[in-house]
Design a protein around this motif. Structure first.
Motif, short mmCIF file in Angstrom:
data_model
loop_
_atom_site.label_atom_id
_atom_site.label_comp_id
_atom_site.label_asym_id
_atom_site.label_seq_id
_atom_site.Cartn_x
_atom_site.Cartn_y
_atom_site.Cartn_z
N SER A 95 0.82 -1.20 0.00
CA SER A 95 0.00 0.00 0.00
C SER A 95 0.85 1.26 0.00
O SER A 95 2.05 1.23 0.32
CB SER A 95 -0.92 0.00 1.22
N SER A 119 -3.87 -1.05 -1.27
CA SER A 119 -4.57 0.23 -1.26
C SER A 119 -3.63 1.40 -1.53
O SER A 119 -2.40 1.28 -1.45
CB SER A 119 -5.27 0.43 0.08
N ASN A 121 -2.82 3.17 -4.29
CA ASN A 121 -1.97 3.11 -5.46
C ASN A 121 -2.74 3.66 -6.66
O ASN A 121 -3.73 4.39 -6.48
CB ASN A 121 -1.48 1.68 -5.71
N TYR A 122 -2.32 3.31 -7.85
CA TYR A 122 -3.00 3.77 -9.07
C TYR A 122 -3.37 2.57 -9.94
O TYR A 122 -3.27 2.62 -11.17
CB TYR A 122 -2.09 4.74 -9.84
N LEU A 123 -3.78 1.51 -9.30
CA LEU A 123 -4.10 0.27 -10.01
C LEU A 123 -5.38 0.44 -10.81
O LEU A 123 -6.34 1.08 -10.36
CB LEU A 123 -4.23 -0.88 -9.02
N GLN A 124 -5.40 -0.17 -11.99
CA GLN A 124 -6.55 -0.08 -12.88
C GLN A 124 -7.01 -1.48 -13.27
O GLN A 124 -6.43 -2.48 -12.86
CB GLN A 124 -6.19 0.74 -14.12
N ASN A 145 -7.85 3.17 -5.33
CA ASN A 145 -7.21 2.88 -6.61
C ASN A 145 -8.13 3.37 -7.72
O ASN A 145 -9.01 4.19 -7.47
CB ASN A 145 -6.91 1.38 -6.73
N ASP A 146 -7.95 2.85 -8.90
CA ASP A 146 -8.80 3.21 -10.03
C ASP A 146 -9.37 1.95 -10.67
O ASP A 146 -9.47 1.85 -11.89
CB ASP A 146 -7.99 4.02 -11.05
N ASN A 169 -12.96 3.64 -5.65
CA ASN A 169 -12.55 3.13 -6.95
C ASN A 169 -13.61 3.54 -7.96
O ASN A 169 -14.41 4.45 -7.69
CB ASN A 169 -12.36 1.61 -6.91
#
Length: 253
Positions: A95, A119, A121-124, A145-146, A169
């Motif tokens: 995270s 948690s 972060n910029y995960l897609q 995140n995303d 999200n």
């Protein structure tokens, strides 16, 4: 493995599935050496770091090796652990970094992991349905995140999951409401306006009025009817006056 609050960037490596502690690749002998003793006075046994449990009138003697204490976070609680018991309390915390891309489905191979925190972060992309293979997971945090798409219904099979957070999200669709998911509430899903379901008190029917807005809609409908009635009555009164004036002028001339 705690790699949180760093500046790691780039996609999540798929090779995390090779982590031994998350796959249960450890020897049980490293955790405990047990024997069955028939004793009357347990205090006569002098062993370091002794743990005892009475089962069927017999004592199971468990010894732990002395190691540095480690803080392990799961279920939103941080506890200190020491000894080889950490082999049974595995967790992965990534995270508060700058990680991008999708969550690799290979993370589902970490079947013995107890806590997973990705948690902040910029995960897609979507939540992999293979995370349902984490059958020992107790805490799963994917918030901030995303992520998009639906929450996989397969996650409802995680019988030990007590902490689940996907807040903030871009998730959508129906929220699972079976298994452990039946115990969650809207605090687990905040910041996802596309999610719906009974747990969120939000209908998945796009044409159904929201329960909180039904009264307002009734007021708006009543208001619209009142305006229409006023317009028709005004028009009728105006026509009556015009006709009366025309008739009066005819009789005068």
């Amino acid at each position: 493995m705690d790699l949180s609050q760093n500046k790691f960037s780039g996609p999540l490596p798929t090779c995390f599935n090779n982590i031994s502690f998350g796959r249960g690749q450890f020897s049980t002998d490293a955790f405990f050496a047990y024997g069955r003793y028939s004793v009357i006075d347990p205090s006569s046994i002098n062993l370091p770091f002794l743990a005892m449990e009475i089962i069927s009138s017999e004592y199971y003697i468990t010894t732990f090796s002395e190691q540095e204490k480690v803080i392990f976070t799961t279920k939103s609680r941080s506890e200190h652990y020491a000894g080889n018991i950490l082999n049974f309390m595995s967790g992965l915390d990534l995270s508060c970094n700058q990680l991008i891309g999708a969550i690799p489905p290979e993370f589902g191979d970490l079947r013995h992991i107890r806590a997973l925190n990705l948690s902040h972060n910029y995960l897609q992309g979507s939540i992999p349905s293979r995370l349902s293979m984490l059958n020992q997971i107790e805490s799963l945090d994917l918030s901030y995140n995303d992520l998009s798409g639906e929450i996989p219904s397969e996650l409802a099979s995680l019988n030990f999951l007590s902490i689940f957070n996907v807040s903030f999200n871009n998730l959508s669709g129906r929220v699972p409401d079976t298994g452990e998911f039946a115990t969650f509430d809207d605090s687990n899903y905040r910041g996802n306006p596309g999610l719906c379901g009974p747990l969120l008190k939000r209908s998945c029917n796009p044409f159904a009025p929201h329960p909180e807005n039904v009264g307002d809609q009734d007021i708006e409908v009543d208001g619209a009817i009142d305006v229409a009635a006023f317009a028709w009555s005004f028009f009728a009164s105006y026509m009556v006056i015009v006709i009366s004036l025309v008739v009066s002028m005819v009789f005068l001339y």
